[in-house]
Design an enzyme around this catalytic site. Structure first.
Site, PDB file in Angstrom:
ATOM      1  CG  HIS A 103     -30.551  49.841  26.153  1.00 46.03           C
ATOM      2  ND1 HIS A 103     -30.484  50.877  25.237  1.00 46.03           N
ATOM      3  CD2 HIS A 103     -29.353  49.212  26.090  1.00 46.03           C
ATOM      4  CE1 HIS A 103     -29.287  50.867  24.652  1.00 46.03           C
ATOM      5  NE2 HIS A 103     -28.588  49.858  25.156  1.00 46.03           N
ATOM      6  CE1 TYR A 146     -27.135  47.913  19.575  1.00 40.18           C
ATOM      7  CE2 TYR A 146     -26.257  45.934  18.531  1.00 40.18           C
ATOM      8  CZ  TYR A 146     -26.180  46.912  19.510  1.00 40.18           C
ATOM      9  OH  TYR A 146     -25.153  46.875  20.415  1.00 40.18           O
ATOM     10  CG  ASP A 190     -29.243  50.912  21.028  1.00 40.41           C
ATOM     11  OD1 ASP A 190     -28.894  52.110  20.944  1.00 40.41           O
ATOM     12  OD2 ASP A 190     -28.570  50.052  21.634  1.00 40.41           O
TER      13      ASP A 190
END
Length: 257
Positions: free
Chosen positions: A248, A105, A146
């Site tokens: 998302h 992330y 991500d």
């Protein structure tokens, strides 16, 4: 091997959605980001009931990542090397069936005139160094998650409007390219060079989802050994349209033998 990455934007809040999707899509490995809970509070039992081993790295209310696997995970690491004082829960990596897989992330970086943007750039430098080190191991490597990086103008609904955002600034995109230049392949765009629009994130604000005002910021980067096995990489928009959806949606990578 089918590997999915999904920023779930709170593992607890999205639990019904995520478990239902896992039943339907049946990935072998799942990479979660933004679980938004401490490790001990992650709802592991719900995923274990579906046949997954769970390896979560969390912190209270923010960030947090996890690897869920139907196969054993070995040689686990729970922090991105390079900055020992960094306590943010943003990285977990392990080996599954001979493939080195990470759930990451990457920091958002906004506002760019605060310490958040230099932190993002430092984190990307650390990721590039670690990605280079992983190439030396000789095994297939999959870096999924991500990235909070919009790789190109085709990956955002309004390139001009996003020009100065931390996700799309030239310095951000160049650091992403530096990782690719090590020898990594960005799976989705390699297989779908002309597919526009193709987004994995739609903000909750300003009607972004119904207007398809999206961004493509969830990526899989593959080492040469993994890229040789690349069969498919698809964005599943279905979960974004559900009630109480994450902002998302999952991206699914398929590797052959």
């Amino acid at each position: 091997m089918k590997i999915a990455t999904w920023n779930v934007n709170s593992a607890k809040a999205r639990l019904p959605n995520t478990t239902q999707w896992l039943i339907e899509a049946a990935p072998d490995v799942v990479l979660f980001q933004e679980i938004k809970c401490e490790t001990a509070a992650f709802p592991a039992a719900a995923f274990e009931e579906l046949g997954y081993q769970v390896h979560a790295v969390g912190q209270k209310a923010y960030n947090g990542v996890a690897i869920l696997s139907k196969m054993p995970v070995s040689d686990l690491i729970t922090r991105l090397p390079g900055e020992p004082e960094d306590e943010q829960a943003r990285y977990v990596e392990g080996t599954v069936n001979g493939v080195r897989i990470a759930s990451l992330y990457l920091p958002n970086g906004n506002p760019v005139d605060t310490e958040k943007y230099p932190y993002k750039l430092r984190w990307m430098d650390r990721l590039r160094q670690h990605a280079a080190d992983l190439l030396g191991g000789g095994q297939p490597v999959v870096l999924g998650g991500d990235y909070n990086v919009i790789p190109g103008p085709e990956d955002v609904y309004d390139p001009v409007g996003w020009r100065d955002d931390a996700l799309f600034r030239q310095e951000t995109r160049l650091k992403f390219q530096e990782i690719l230049a090590l020898g990594y392949t960005e799976a989705f765009r390699t297989l779908h060079p002309g597919l526009i629009p193709a987004y994995s994130f739609w903000d909750y604000q300003a009607g972004a989802w119904p207007r398809n005002n999206g961004l493509r910021i969830d990526h899989f980067l593959l080492s040469p050994q993994a890229a040789d096995r690349l069969v498919a990489c698809e964005i599943d928009k279905g979960p974004r349209g559900k009630e109480k959806a994450s902002d998302h949606t999952p991206v699914i990578l398929t590797l052959g033998q």
